[in-house]
Enzyme design. Structure first.
Site, PDB file in Angstrom:
ATOM      1  N   GLU A  25     -11.465  15.227 -17.030  1.00  0.00           N
ATOM      2  CA  GLU A  25     -10.888  16.290 -16.198  1.00  0.00           C
ATOM      3  C   GLU A  25     -10.168  15.734 -14.977  1.00  0.00           C
ATOM      4  OE1 GLU A  25     -10.430  19.177 -17.072  1.00  0.00           O
ATOM      5  OE2 GLU A  25     -11.837  19.451 -18.721  1.00  0.00           O
TER       6      GLU A  25
ATOM      7  N   THR B  15      -1.613  16.034 -15.143  1.00  0.00           N
ATOM      8  CA  THR B  15      -1.267  14.932 -16.041  1.00  0.00           C
ATOM      9  C   THR B  15      -1.348  15.405 -17.485  1.00  0.00           C
ATOM     10  OG1 THR B  15      -2.227  13.393 -14.449  1.00  0.00           O
ATOM     11  CG2 THR B  15      -1.876  12.564 -16.686  1.00  0.00           C
TER      12      THR B  15
ATOM     13  N   TYR C  97     -10.849  24.205 -10.178  1.00  0.00           N
ATOM     14  CA  TYR C  97     -10.586  24.051 -11.613  1.00  0.00           C
ATOM     15  C   TYR C  97     -11.591  23.111 -12.274  1.00  0.00           C
ATOM     16  CZ  TYR C  97      -9.131  22.028 -15.871  1.00  0.00           C
ATOM     17  OH  TYR C  97      -9.184  21.561 -17.145  1.00  0.00           O
TER      18      TYR C  97
ATOM     19  N   ASP D 297      -5.839  26.854 -14.591  1.00  0.00           N
ATOM     20  CA  ASP D 297      -4.905  25.740 -14.426  1.00  0.00           C
ATOM     21  C   ASP D 297      -3.485  26.242 -14.682  1.00  0.00           C
ATOM     22  OD1 ASP D 297      -4.827  26.117 -17.149  1.00  0.00           O
ATOM     23  OD2 ASP D 297      -4.639  23.983 -17.597  1.00  0.00           O
TER      24      ASP D 297
END
Length: 350
Positions: free
Chosen positions: A33, A39, A116, A134
């Site tokens: 995560e 990314t 998140y 997200d």
DNA sequence: AATACGGGGTT
DNA sequence: AACCCAGTATT
């Protein structure tokens, strides 16, 4: 069928195979995560593999040197993630006996773990009913419910989180959270989403009103700053050079680089008068030769770096200041550096 | 409430 | 060239 049920059904049929989907070990989920923050999966995957191989447990990561962690992180970007990762590993290993917090509230206290990531770990590892929000979730929800509130405004962040809370599957929060993210990544893409074959196109407000390509709404992009980096690549006795670590709070904190002269422009003249040469106590006569014909332009999302590498051959150096260190050519590649310098080093010191 | 923080893929 | 990516910390 309910919203969450349709997404999970779609997910079970369409999910990609990923190594972190084969485990609920909080160390590995946490690692994945952190790496995947801002990314893409494809970019983070090789790093996940090298980290889990080099550091199989949180203790292995905790016992590593920060330079080693940064070196393995080299090229992934947002290097504060690597420093926070290391700090959190040391905290979990040494203060918590190697056991990660097992709930959203306590996970949130870890360095580098925000709303998140705490939700992702809590739901995936412990089946806690906390929704992830997200970039994928913003897109799916803004389109499906026709929400025009900017996703990066304070009001938007609050509104989407509240909406997400009402939608999460209480029976299977782990799969629901991964389902809506995977759905956003593969089906409800930023450009040209597959609305025709979408399993929830019937209830989609954006599709109904022809506003799919207008959502989500995002507030203004920051303007890109131009900077000019003159790097001094010393060649001392043809076998040693000088590097230094970036301190302070800017870009590439903690990484190494050649002595840098940042200026309003790229100019060989301003270099010669720089104070670094006084510290070197060398004979005055030496050449400064640009390595490339043209400056390199290294484009980051928030700044463009106009960069020049200057080769400076010296016979011997009597003294340098405390920050800089002389290293053998063969050792240069062992230090964590920005990818911009990494590419140069691969070529020049090969 | 805004801004800083990387590098790379997609359009 | 613009936008985006399994966001967070700092200002």
């Amino acid at each position: 069928m309910k919203f969450h049920k349709k997404l999970i059904t779609w997910y079970l049929q369409n999910k990609r195979s990923m190594p972190w989907r084969e485990t609920t070990d909080p160390y590995r989920i946490w690692l994945s995560e952190i790496m995947l923050q801002q990314t893409r999966v494809a970019q983070g995957l090789p790093y996940y593999l090298s980290f889990t191989k080099t550091f199989p447990t949180v203790f292995d990561l905790a016992n590593a040197k920060e330079d080693e962690v940064l070196k393995l992180w080299q090229g992934l970007g947002y290097y504060s993630r690597a420093r926070n990762l290391h700090a959190t590993a040391k905290y979990v290993a040494h203060e918590l006996g190697g056991v990660f917090p097992d709930n959203y509230k306590d996970l949130l206290k870890l360095k580098g773990v925000g709303d998140y990531t705490a939700s992702a770990i809590a739901s995936i590892c412990y089946n806690e009913v906390v929704p992830v929000v997200d970039g994928n979730v913003y897109r799916v929800l803004s389109r499906y419910f026709g929400v025009k509130t900017p996703i990066n405004s304070t009001a938007g962040i609050k509104e989407f989180k509240e909406l997400a809370v009402t939608l999460i599957d209480h029976k299977d929060p782990a799969n629901y959270n991964q389902a809506i993210m995977e759905f956003g990544a593969l089906q409800c893409k930023p450009k040209k989403p597959y609305c025709i074959v979408c399993p929830i196109n019937e209830g989609c407000e954006a599709l109904k009103t022809g506003k799919v390509d207008e959502l989500p709404v995002k507030l203004k992009k920051q303007k890109i700053k131009k900077r000019y980096f003159n790097y001094l690549v010393f060649s001392i006795n043809n076998n040693k050079t000088i590097i230094q670590q970036r301190t302070g709070n800017g870009i590439w904190k903690g990484l190494y680089e050649f002595p840098l002269i940042e200026d309003e422009k790229l100019s060989i003249e301003t270099i010669k008068t720089n104070s670094i040469f006084k510290n070197l106590l060398v004979n005055k006569d030496f050449e400064i030769v640009p390595y490339y014909e043209e400056p390199l332009v290294h484009k980051l999302s928030h700044q463009h770096l106009y960069t020049r590498f200057y080769i400076i051959k010296l016979p011997e150096v009597s003294e340098i200041n405390g920050v800089q260190k002389t290293v053998d050519f063969q050792e240069v590649h062992k230090y964590p550096v920005p990818i911009l310098l990494g590419n140069f080093i691969d070529e020049f010191f090969k």
